[in-house]
Design an enzyme around this catalytic site. Structure first.
Site, short mmCIF file in Angstrom:
data_model
loop_
_atom_site.label_atom_id
_atom_site.label_comp_id
_atom_site.label_asym_id
_atom_site.label_seq_id
_atom_site.Cartn_x
_atom_site.Cartn_y
_atom_site.Cartn_z
N THR A 147 24.92 41.96 30.21
CA THR A 147 23.75 41.13 30.54
C THR A 147 22.96 41.85 31.62
O THR A 147 23.50 42.17 32.68
CB THR A 147 24.22 39.74 31.02
OG1 THR A 147 25.03 39.18 29.99
CG2 THR A 147 23.04 38.84 31.30
N LEU A 179 29.59 35.35 24.01
CA LEU A 179 30.96 34.80 23.90
C LEU A 179 31.31 33.96 25.13
O LEU A 179 30.82 34.20 26.23
CB LEU A 179 31.99 35.92 23.70
CG LEU A 179 32.32 36.88 24.84
CD1 LEU A 179 33.28 36.31 25.85
CD2 LEU A 179 32.90 38.15 24.25
N PHE A 284 27.85 20.31 27.77
CA PHE A 284 27.39 20.84 29.07
C PHE A 284 26.74 19.74 29.91
O PHE A 284 25.83 20.00 30.69
CB PHE A 284 26.42 22.02 28.88
CG PHE A 284 27.15 23.34 28.86
CD1 PHE A 284 28.10 23.59 27.89
CD2 PHE A 284 26.90 24.33 29.80
CE1 PHE A 284 28.80 24.80 27.88
CE2 PHE A 284 27.60 25.53 29.80
CZ PHE A 284 28.55 25.76 28.84
N LEU A 285 27.21 18.52 29.72
CA LEU A 285 26.63 17.39 30.44
C LEU A 285 27.71 16.64 31.23
O LEU A 285 27.62 15.44 31.42
CB LEU A 285 25.95 16.44 29.42
CG LEU A 285 24.71 15.68 29.89
CD1 LEU A 285 23.62 16.61 30.38
CD2 LEU A 285 24.16 14.80 28.77
N ALA A 287 29.35 16.01 34.67
CA ALA A 287 29.17 16.21 36.11
C ALA A 287 30.50 16.62 36.72
O ALA A 287 31.55 16.20 36.24
CB ALA A 287 28.66 14.93 36.75
N CYS A 295 29.39 34.99 34.99
CA CYS A 295 28.08 35.08 34.32
C CYS A 295 27.01 34.17 34.93
O CYS A 295 26.09 34.66 35.56
CB CYS A 295 28.24 34.79 32.83
SG CYS A 295 29.15 36.09 31.97
N LYS A 298 25.55 34.67 38.73
CA LYS A 298 24.86 35.95 38.98
C LYS A 298 23.67 36.12 38.03
O LYS A 298 22.67 36.71 38.39
CB LYS A 298 25.83 37.13 38.88
CG LYS A 298 26.40 37.37 37.49
CD LYS A 298 26.42 38.83 37.11
CE LYS A 298 27.16 39.08 35.81
NZ LYS A 298 26.33 39.34 34.64
N ARG A 372 36.37 34.68 38.99
CA ARG A 372 35.12 35.17 39.59
C ARG A 372 34.20 33.98 39.92
O ARG A 372 33.91 33.17 39.04
CB ARG A 372 34.41 36.14 38.63
CG ARG A 372 35.10 37.48 38.53
CD ARG A 372 34.42 38.41 37.56
NE ARG A 372 34.60 38.00 36.18
CZ ARG A 372 34.14 38.68 35.13
NH1 ARG A 372 33.43 39.76 35.30
NH2 ARG A 372 34.36 38.24 33.90
N1 NAD Z 1 32.85 37.63 30.33
C1 NAD Z 1 32.02 36.96 29.55
O1 NAD Z 1 32.30 35.85 29.11
C2 NAD Z 1 30.68 37.57 29.17
C3 NAD Z 1 29.92 36.96 28.17
C4 NAD Z 1 28.69 37.51 27.84
C5 NAD Z 1 28.21 38.60 28.54
N2 NAD Z 1 28.95 39.15 29.52
C6 NAD Z 1 28.41 40.32 30.22
O2 NAD Z 1 29.17 41.43 29.82
C7 NAD Z 1 29.28 42.38 30.88
C8 NAD Z 1 30.75 42.66 31.16
O3 NAD Z 1 31.38 41.46 31.57
P1 NAD Z 1 32.95 41.32 31.66
O4 NAD Z 1 33.21 39.90 31.97
O5 NAD Z 1 33.60 41.95 30.50
O6 NAD Z 1 33.23 42.21 32.98
P2 NAD Z 1 34.61 42.87 33.44
O7 NAD Z 1 34.47 43.10 34.89
O8 NAD Z 1 35.76 42.08 32.92
O9 NAD Z 1 34.65 44.28 32.68
C9 NAD Z 1 33.83 45.35 33.00
C10 NAD Z 1 34.61 46.63 32.70
O10 NAD Z 1 33.75 47.75 32.82
C11 NAD Z 1 34.54 48.81 33.32
N3 NAD Z 1 33.68 49.89 33.81
C12 NAD Z 1 33.03 50.01 34.99
N4 NAD Z 1 32.35 51.16 35.04
C13 NAD Z 1 32.55 51.79 33.86
C14 NAD Z 1 32.09 53.02 33.31
N5 NAD Z 1 31.27 53.82 33.96
N6 NAD Z 1 32.50 53.33 32.06
C15 NAD Z 1 33.33 52.52 31.38
N7 NAD Z 1 33.80 51.35 31.85
C16 NAD Z 1 33.40 51.00 33.08
C17 NAD Z 1 35.40 48.17 34.37
O11 NAD Z 1 36.51 48.98 34.70
C18 NAD Z 1 35.78 46.87 33.66
O12 NAD Z 1 36.97 47.02 32.91
C19 NAD Z 1 28.53 41.76 32.06
O13 NAD Z 1 27.21 42.22 32.04
C20 NAD Z 1 28.56 40.28 31.73
O14 NAD Z 1 27.50 39.58 32.33
C21 NAD Z 1 30.19 38.68 29.85
#
Ligand code: NAD
Length: 475
Positions: A147, A179, A284-285, A287, A295, A298, A372
Site C-alpha cells: 500500500t 486481504l 464494520f459498525l 463500537a 494498515c 498508517k 502492530r
Molecule cells: N497485512 C495485511 O493485512 C495487508 C493487507 C493489504 C495490504 N498490506 C500492505 O502490504 C505491505 C506489506 O504488509 P505486511 O503486513 O505483509 O508487512 P510485514 O512487515 O509483515 O512484511 C514485510 C516484509 O518485507 C520484508 N522486506 C523489507 N525490506 C525488504 C527488501 N528490500 N526486500 C525484500 N523483502 C523486504 C520484511 O523483512 C518483511 O518480511 C504493506 O504495504 C501493507 O500496507 C498489508
C-alpha cells in the site's frame, strides 16, 4: 500504448502473452514474505504457479523454507507444507536467483509510517525494486502490491529505468491488495475483486495470466471475480480510499458511542437499528476500542500526507477527525477503569497504583498474532503507566506482544491473567473471551469488575454472575 480502461467488465478480452522465461505459466516471485507476501507466495503455489518468496530477513526465510509460517494465519501452515513438498514453492534470500527465475515480480514489502511524519516510508520499496532491477536479465513485469502513496508506480518506473538494462523492456504495473488477516487464505484464493493498474496490453496480459488460477478456481465454483483494469493512479488510490472508508465507518460508530455515553443511549442497539438499512449495512459498525493493525492507522495518515503534498489536503481533513475519534476510544477504557476502581481521573489520567488489572487480548483483532498498533496493547501499556499491575493474555499474540511491550506481565492462560485481578479488560474479541464463563472467572478475580472494550460479552450473563459491567457507548 494506453488501453481504453477503466473497465469493470468481469472478464475483458485480454491478449494471450508468452512469459519471457518460456514457461507455460508465468513464474511468480513475491518480494517481502510478511503477512502479505508469504500468504500470496503460498496461495499462488497452491493455484499451480511456480513461485519464489524472497525476503532480506534470513530467519523468516529459513522458517518458511522449513515449512513453518512465521506468523499466525489460519489454514496457511498446511498449504505451505503441501506446496513445498510439491516442489512448486521455494524461499530465498538470493535476489539474483529470484530475478532470474521470475516473469512477474510482486513487491510486497512493508510501507510503515515514517518516523518523522505521517507519510509512508518507501525505503523498503526502493531497496526491493532497486535490488531486483539490477539483477534482471530479460523482460519482466514488476507489480506493486504494497500500500503506497499515489504516484509511487510512476516513481518505480523511473527507478527501474535507472537500474535495469534499458534493452530488457522491463515494465511496471500496480495491483493493490485487500486481504484481511485472519481470513487471508480465503481472501487470496477467492478475492472479491482484482484491481490492476497497467499502461500496456502486455502488462495487462501478464497480470491476467498471473491471476488465471484465481479466475479458473472461481469458474469451477460457479463464481466470477470482478476485474477492474485501470491506470496507475486509480489503482493506487483504490486501496487507500477503501481503507479510508472502512476507518471512517468504524470511527463513525465510535463517535455515536461517545454521544450515547453522554445521552444515555446504547450504541449496540443503535448500530443494529441503523445497520438494517442496506445503504448503511451492519459490517464494520461495532463500537469498541477502535481500529489498529499494520494498515488502517498508517494508511489514513499517509493518505492525508500525500493529499496535502498534492494540494488536496482539505478533501481529506475529515480523516484527521477519524484518527482522533479512534484514539479517544483508548482513553475511554482508562476512564472506565478509573470509574470502576473508584480512582479519580485527573489531567494526567488516573492513578491506578496498587491495583491489578487483567488485559485479555493483545492483537489488533482476533485470529491473528499481529500486534502492530493494536489498541489492546496500547491500552495495556497506558494502564501500566497509570500505575496498575497489568497481566496480559492473548491466544496467539504473546510473543509479539512481549517483544513490543516488555514492561507488562504475560500469563499463560486467561485464568492466570484473571486470578487476583481487581479489574478485567476485554480488548480483543477472541472467541475464547466471548465464550468465557463469567461465574468461573468471578471465582478467580479479586473484584468482579469488567470493561468490555469490544462490546463482545453478554452483559446480562456477566451482570447476573455479579460483575460490574461497562461496555463502550452503553449505559
Ligand atoms: N497485512 C495485511 O493485512 C495487508 C493487507 C493489504 C495490504 N498490506 C500492505 O502490504 C505491505 C506489506 O504488509 P505486511 O503486513 O505483509 O508487512 P510485514 O512487515 O509483515 O512484511 C514485510 C516484509 O518485507 C520484508 N522486506 C523489507 N525490506 C525488504 C527488501 N528490500 N526486500 C525484500 N523483502 C523486504 C520484511 O523483512 C518483511 O518480511 C504493506 O504495504 C501493507 O500496507 C498489508
Amino acid at each position: 500504448m494506453t488501453i481504453p480502461y477503466p473497465s469493470t467488465q468481469p472478464m475483458p478480452t485480454i491478449a494471450a502473452v508468452t512469459p519471457p522465461s518460456g514457461a507455460a505459466r508465468p513464474r511468480l516471485t513475491f518480494l517481502g514474505t510478511g503477512y502479505l507476501g508469504a500468504t500470496y507466495a503460498i496461495c499462488f503455489a497452491e493455484l499451480g504457479y511456480e513461485v519464489i518468496g524472497f525476503d532480506v530477513d534470513a530467519e523468516k526465510i529459513a522458517k518458511l523454507a522449513g515449512g513453518e509460517v512465521p506468523f499466525h494465519e489460519p489454514g496457511l501452515d498446511e498449504l505451505l507444507k503441501r506446496n513445498l513438498a510439491a516442489g512448486r514453492l521455494r524461499f530465498s534470500t538470493d535476489i539474483a536467483e529470484t530475478a532470474v527465475f521470475g516473469d512477474v515480480h510482486f513487491i510486497c514489502v512493508g510501507t510503515p509510517q515514517r518516523a518523522d511524519g505521517m507519510g509512508a516510508d518507501l525505503s523498503y520499496v526502493e531497496a526491493a525494486v532497486t535490488g531486483l532491477s539490477q539483477h534482471l536479465i530479460r523482460k519482466a513485469l514488476i507489480v506493486g502490491k504494497s500500500t503506497v502513496p499515489v504516484g509511487t508506480a510512476e516513481w518505480i518506473e523511473q527507478l527501474v529505468g535507472k537500474h535495469a538494462a534499458a534493452d530488457l523492456g522491463v515494465e511496471v504495473a500496480w495491483s493493490p491488495e485487500f486481504l484481511q488477516e485472519g481470513f487471508a487464505v480465503e481472501d487470496v484464493l477467492r478475492p472479491n475483486r482484482i484491481v490492476v493498474g497497467v499502461k500496456t496490453e502486455w502488462a495487462n496480459g501478464m497480470l491476467y495470466a498471473s491471476h488465471k488460477g484465481v479466475f479458473d478456481l472461481a469458474a469451477t465454483e460457479d463464481r466470477e471475480v470482478p476485474l477492474v483494469v485501470t491506470d496507475f493512479a486509480t489503482a493506487e488510490l483504490v486501496k487507500v480510499a477503501a481503507n479510508a472508508f472502512l476507518a471512517t465507518k468504524i470511527s463513525f460508530i465510535n463517535a455515536m458511542a461517545e454521544v450515547c455515553e453522554v445521552a444515555g443511549g446504547d450504541v449496540t442497539q443503535l448500530a443494529r437499528a441503523i445497520g438494517y438499512d442496506p445503504r448503511i449495512g451492519n459490517r464494520f459498525l461495532q463500537a469498541g476500542v477502535g481500529f489498529g493493525g499494520g494498515c488502517l492507522p498508517k494508511d489514513i495518515r499517509a493518505f492525508q500526507a500525500r493529499a496535502q503534498e498534492l494540494g488536496a489536503g482539505e478533501a481529506l481533513r475529515f480523516l484527521h477527525e477519524v484518527d482522533l475519534i479512534n484514539l479517544r476510544r483508548r482513553s475511554r477504557v482508562l476512564q472506565l477503569a478509573a470509574e470502576l476502581l473508584g480512582r479519580r481521573y485527573g489531567p494526567a489520567g488516573p492513578d491506578l497504583s496498587g491495583t491489578r488489572v487483567a488485559v485479555l487480548g493483545a492483537t489488533f483483532k482476533p485470529n491473528s498474532d499481529d500486534v502492530r498498533d493494536a489498541p489492546s496493547l496500547a491500552v495495556a501499556a497506558a494502564l501500566s503507566k497509570a500505575g496498575a499491575d497489568v497481566h496480559v493474555y492473548d491466544p496467539q499474540g504473546m510473543d509479539n506482544a512481549r517483544r513490543e511491550r516488555p514492561e507488562l506481565s504475560y500469563e499463560a492462560s486467561m485464568e492466570d491473567a484473571v486470578r487476583g485481578a481487581d479489574l478485567v479488560c476485554v480488548l480483543t474479541e477472541w472467541a475464547d473471551f466471548r465464550n468465557a464463563d463469567p461465574v468461573a472467572l468471578g471465582e478467580l478475580a479479586s473484584g468482579r469488575r469488567v470493561v468490555d472494550g469490544r462490546n463482545c460479552l453478554d452483559s446480562g450473563l456477566w451482570t447476573q454472575a455479579g460483575w460490574e459491567y461497562r461496555g463502550m457507548g452503553r449505559p
